[in-house]
Write a protein that holds these residues in place. Structure first.
Motif, mmCIF file in Angstrom:
data_model
loop_
_atom_site.group_PDB
_atom_site.id
_atom_site.type_symbol
_atom_site.label_atom_id
_atom_site.label_comp_id
_atom_site.label_asym_id
_atom_site.label_seq_id
_atom_site.Cartn_x
_atom_site.Cartn_y
_atom_site.Cartn_z
ATOM 1 N N GLU A 190 0.743 -1.276 -0.191
ATOM 2 C CA GLU A 190 -0.100 0.060 -0.131
ATOM 3 C C GLU A 190 0.832 1.372 -0.168
ATOM 4 O O GLU A 190 1.981 1.324 0.958
ATOM 5 C CB GLU A 190 -1.067 -0.001 1.262
ATOM 6 C CG GLU A 190 -1.935 1.175 1.265
ATOM 7 C CD GLU A 190 -2.667 1.285 2.582
ATOM 8 O OE1 GLU A 190 -3.382 2.413 2.625
ATOM 9 O OE2 GLU A 190 -2.534 0.416 3.444
ATOM 10 N N ILE A 191 0.645 2.112 -0.793
ATOM 11 C CA ILE A 191 1.138 3.416 -0.988
ATOM 12 C C ILE A 191 0.397 4.716 -0.721
ATOM 13 O O ILE A 191 -0.794 4.482 -1.039
ATOM 14 C CB ILE A 191 2.068 3.644 -2.757
ATOM 15 C CG1 ILE A 191 2.755 2.603 -2.824
ATOM 16 C CG2 ILE A 191 2.478 5.062 -2.546
ATOM 17 C CD1 ILE A 191 3.049 2.633 -4.389
ATOM 18 N N GLN A 192 0.966 5.585 0.102
ATOM 19 C CA GLN A 192 0.135 6.578 0.509
ATOM 20 C C GLN A 192 1.007 7.758 0.286
ATOM 21 O O GLN A 192 2.423 7.832 0.467
ATOM 22 C CB GLN A 192 -0.015 6.711 2.084
ATOM 23 C CG GLN A 192 -1.218 5.969 2.403
ATOM 24 C CD GLN A 192 -1.821 6.267 4.163
ATOM 25 O OE1 GLN A 192 -0.989 6.814 4.600
ATOM 26 N NE2 GLN A 192 -3.004 5.631 4.186
ATOM 27 N N TYR A 193 0.492 8.766 -0.693
ATOM 28 C CA TYR A 193 1.253 10.019 -0.836
ATOM 29 C C TYR A 193 0.205 11.563 -0.933
ATOM 30 O O TYR A 193 -0.795 11.267 -1.050
ATOM 31 C CB TYR A 193 1.922 9.901 -2.192
ATOM 32 C CG TYR A 193 0.616 9.744 -3.517
ATOM 33 C CD1 TYR A 193 0.350 10.798 -4.121
ATOM 34 C CD2 TYR A 193 0.067 8.622 -3.671
ATOM 35 C CE1 TYR A 193 -0.673 10.959 -5.231
ATOM 36 C CE2 TYR A 193 -0.765 8.321 -4.756
ATOM 37 C CZ TYR A 193 -1.114 9.670 -5.400
ATOM 38 O OH TYR A 193 -1.992 9.484 -6.389
ATOM 39 N N PHE A 218 -0.648 12.333 6.992
ATOM 40 C CA PHE A 218 -1.276 11.691 5.779
ATOM 41 C C PHE A 218 -2.668 11.673 5.881
ATOM 42 O O PHE A 218 -3.435 10.795 5.290
ATOM 43 C CB PHE A 218 -0.675 10.116 5.878
ATOM 44 C CG PHE A 218 0.894 10.180 5.132
ATOM 45 C CD1 PHE A 218 1.069 9.760 3.853
ATOM 46 C CD2 PHE A 218 1.964 10.424 6.030
ATOM 47 C CE1 PHE A 218 2.412 9.887 3.401
ATOM 48 C CE2 PHE A 218 3.298 10.622 5.549
ATOM 49 C CZ PHE A 218 3.498 10.136 4.350
ATOM 50 N N THR A 219 -3.271 12.724 6.587
ATOM 51 C CA THR A 219 -4.863 12.606 7.030
ATOM 52 C C THR A 219 -5.594 12.491 5.518
ATOM 53 O O THR A 219 -6.558 11.807 5.175
ATOM 54 C CB THR A 219 -5.324 13.770 7.654
ATOM 55 O OG1 THR A 219 -4.418 13.316 9.016
ATOM 56 C CG2 THR A 219 -6.783 13.436 8.145
ATOM 57 N N GLU A 220 -5.040 13.392 4.660
ATOM 58 C CA GLU A 220 -5.695 13.805 3.555
ATOM 59 C C GLU A 220 -4.805 12.826 2.110
ATOM 60 O O GLU A 220 -5.087 13.262 0.973
ATOM 61 C CB GLU A 220 -5.694 15.179 3.048
ATOM 62 C CG GLU A 220 -6.345 15.848 4.179
ATOM 63 C CD GLU A 220 -8.005 15.458 4.446
ATOM 64 O OE1 GLU A 220 -8.597 14.981 3.148
ATOM 65 O OE2 GLU A 220 -8.506 15.316 5.458
ATOM 66 N N ALA A 221 -4.154 11.890 2.643
ATOM 67 C CA ALA A 221 -3.226 11.309 1.424
ATOM 68 C C ALA A 221 -4.080 10.427 0.585
ATOM 69 O O ALA A 221 -5.075 9.727 0.758
ATOM 70 C CB ALA A 221 -2.269 10.526 2.234
ATOM 71 N N LYS A 263 6.860 20.694 -10.353
ATOM 72 C CA LYS A 263 7.671 21.609 -9.675
ATOM 73 C C LYS A 263 6.791 21.882 -8.062
ATOM 74 O O LYS A 263 7.225 22.760 -7.392
ATOM 75 C CB LYS A 263 7.350 23.053 -10.019
ATOM 76 C CG LYS A 263 8.298 23.105 -11.451
ATOM 77 C CD LYS A 263 8.345 24.482 -12.145
ATOM 78 C CE LYS A 263 9.256 24.560 -13.249
ATOM 79 N NZ LYS A 263 9.274 26.157 -13.747
ATOM 80 N N GLN A 264 6.289 20.657 -7.628
ATOM 81 C CA GLN A 264 5.404 20.682 -6.511
ATOM 82 C C GLN A 264 6.162 19.743 -5.855
ATOM 83 O O GLN A 264 6.361 18.354 -6.204
ATOM 84 C CB GLN A 264 4.063 20.534 -6.619
ATOM 85 C CG GLN A 264 3.176 21.814 -7.353
ATOM 86 C CD GLN A 264 3.296 22.897 -6.504
ATOM 87 O OE1 GLN A 264 3.323 22.712 -5.321
ATOM 88 N NE2 GLN A 264 3.633 24.257 -7.000
ATOM 89 N N LYS A 265 6.286 19.765 -4.655
ATOM 90 C CA LYS A 265 6.736 18.444 -3.692
ATOM 91 C C LYS A 265 5.517 17.618 -3.188
ATOM 92 O O LYS A 265 4.696 17.965 -2.901
ATOM 93 C CB LYS A 265 7.700 19.295 -2.268
ATOM 94 C CG LYS A 265 8.952 19.759 -2.830
ATOM 95 C CD LYS A 265 9.587 20.218 -1.410
ATOM 96 C CE LYS A 265 10.835 21.004 -1.797
ATOM 97 N NZ LYS A 265 11.697 21.378 -0.628
ATOM 98 N N TYR A 266 6.208 16.281 -3.249
ATOM 99 C CA TYR A 266 5.158 15.021 -2.799
ATOM 100 C C TYR A 266 5.873 14.331 -1.721
ATOM 101 O O TYR A 266 7.172 14.071 -2.050
ATOM 102 C CB TYR A 266 4.823 14.351 -3.838
ATOM 103 C CG TYR A 266 3.514 15.102 -4.830
ATOM 104 C CD1 TYR A 266 2.308 14.853 -4.753
ATOM 105 C CD2 TYR A 266 3.889 16.099 -5.865
ATOM 106 C CE1 TYR A 266 1.394 15.395 -5.568
ATOM 107 C CE2 TYR A 266 3.197 16.749 -6.584
ATOM 108 C CZ TYR A 266 1.599 16.313 -6.393
ATOM 109 O OH TYR A 266 0.584 16.999 -7.179
ATOM 110 N N THR A 267 5.042 13.736 -0.925
ATOM 111 C CA THR A 267 5.631 12.768 0.155
ATOM 112 C C THR A 267 5.018 11.578 0.126
ATOM 113 O O THR A 267 3.773 11.649 -0.131
ATOM 114 C CB THR A 267 5.397 13.598 1.408
ATOM 115 O OG1 THR A 267 6.061 14.701 1.691
ATOM 116 C CG2 THR A 267 5.947 12.899 2.507
ATOM 117 N N ALA A 268 5.790 10.745 0.202
ATOM 118 C CA ALA A 268 5.194 9.104 0.286
ATOM 119 C C ALA A 268 5.793 8.463 1.144
ATOM 120 O O ALA A 268 6.662 8.653 1.801
ATOM 121 C CB ALA A 268 5.392 8.641 -1.049
#
Length: 444
Positions: free
Chosen positions: A157-160, A168-171, A192-197
């Protein structure tokens, strides 16, 4: 008087019989122990299971038995001493694995006794904490998540989410239902936007999903173009020069780099780990020239099925250290023989594999003219060309062929750039490319 004596003797006999009866009962009681009741699984982790039960009066302790889930063979794995003991944690178990247990009480004696009946209880350990190997973005509006394969998992399972931090509430959530897959491309992201996973593995047990702990968190800025293609014209022909086995103990490699620097072109170098460790300045120069660093195993001593994960990972570590922190982004199997194990390790490390479409056989001829002609008479748009950076004859040929290839209109790029420019997408970790348009998925 005689009657009185007879009566007294009879009474004494009755007393003796009663005492004997009580003694016999006492002996029976001392050689039995009650069954354990209300045994249950209290907690589970990735390598441990905590069991609980109701204490048994007059017990000297408890035995814990364990067996394969659904099987009939049990082994005593723990002795827990003390009547008042009511719980115990079994450790060093296999992650993501189902087990059966039962608990009995025992009483110490010349011949220890154990309760007769028991209740079998089951538990499954959780999947281990997942390792997130890489979060990268080499393509406009997309990022690649790469993780370590868990052989016990059923999927991942991946969340990002867009942004940074650990909320990660709205991931967004993404399931990968193939346990052998170790990377996932996520598209439709804002450039050009940062994403976290983060990622975790899961299994099914008794119609429930058991998920392991989340991996560490990684953040990446999504690219607004395919990385490395700023100075490449996708409408013009291009090829990738590749060099194996270096760096060498002569000046051949330096001479090849001199040519690349003079003509402002790039190449991919599939290096042997122990050689890379011995020549850090050579690797740092390759980085400065924007060449691609490739892995060719630690010592080139194993081929095909004999190549181990350590052969690959040890070379990657050596290349990263010698280059000043740049991990290899490409892999070539020694002799070109690739196995499923090699592919899986390359997936785990985020490396595509590269075969070749034009073999100069420079290792065999050691003749500059033959190497030069092998390229110039056979080269085609999209070729991946195989050479070695350890032969002076190859350096001689490169000094002649590079200006001529440029004159004929070829762009000399890295393997990564070649695939990205020709296909419109970054090369995938674990896939093996023969040229710009051909993927070789079969083991060889």
């Amino acid at each position: 008087m005689k009657r009185t004596k007879i009566f007294a003797a009879g009474a004494a006999l009755v007393v003796l019989i009663i005492i004997a009866s009580f003694s016999a009962m006492s002996i029976v009681q001392s050689t039995t122990v009650a069954d354990v009741e209300k045994s249950e699984v209290a907690e589970t982790a990735d390598t441990s299971v905590k069991l609980k039960w109701k204490k048994v009066s007059a017990a000297d302790g408890y035995y814990i038995y364990m067996g394969e889930h659904g099987g009939n063979d049990f082994e005593r794995v723990q002795t827990v001493k003390g009547e008042k003991s009511r719980e115990f944690t079994l450790e060093k178990l296999e992650q993501a694995t189902a087990y059966d247990f039962y608990i009995t009480a025992y009483k110490e004696a010349k011949k220890p006794v154990e309760s007769k009946d028991y209740t079998v209880i089951s538990a499954c350990t959780m999947p281990k904490k997942q390792s997130l190997v890489q979060l990268a973005s080499n393509e406009q509006g997309a990022m690649n998540v790469t993780w370590e394969i868990n052989p016990k998992a059923e999927g991942y399972e991946i969340q990002y989410f867009k942004g940074e931090g650990d909320d990660f509430t709205e991931a967004e959530k993404l399931l990968v239902k193939d346990k052998a897959v170790a990377d996932q491309k996520i598209e439709g992201l804002e450039p050009k936007q940062k994403y976290t996973a983060r990622v975790r593995s899961y299994i099914h047990y008794n119609d429930e999903v058991l998920s392991g702990p989340w991996s560490e968190i990684k953040t990446v800025e999504v690219a607004d173009k395919i990385e490395g293609l700023e100075n490449i014209d996708k409408t013009k022909p291009m090829i990738a020069l590749t060099f194996d086995d270096g760096p060498g103990y002569n000046d051949a490699s330096s001479r090849i780099l001199d040519v690349l620097e003079k003509y402002h072109v790039r190449a991919t170098f599939f290096m042997v780990g122990e050689n890379a460790k011995a020549h850090p300045k050579n690797l740092q120069r390759k980085v400065a020239l924007k060449c691609e660093l490739g892995n060719h195993t630690w010592d080139h001593g194993h081929y095909g099925k004999n190549v181990t994960k350590e052969d690959i990972s040890k070379a990657s570590a050596a290349i990263k250290e010698a280059s000043g922190g740049y991990a290899p982004t490409a892999f070539r199997s020694p002799g070109g023989s690739t196995t499923d194990l090699i592919r899986q390790e390359c997936k785990a490390e985020g490396m595509p594999l590269y075969y070749w479409s034009l073999d100069t056989q420079d290792w065999k001829s050691r003749d500059a003219d033959k190497v030069y002609n092998a390229v110039m008479k056979n080269v085609q748009d999209g070729d991946i060309i195989l050479m070695h950076e350890i032969y002076g004859s190859t350096a001689d040929a490169v000094e002649r062929m590079v200006p001529e290839l440029i004159k004929q209109g070829y762009q000399l790029v890295t393997c990564q750039e070649l695939i990205a420019a020709k296909s419109g997408a970054a090369p995938k970790a674990g896939e093996q490319y023969v040229n710009a348009t051909t993927i070789k998925n079969k083991t060889s």
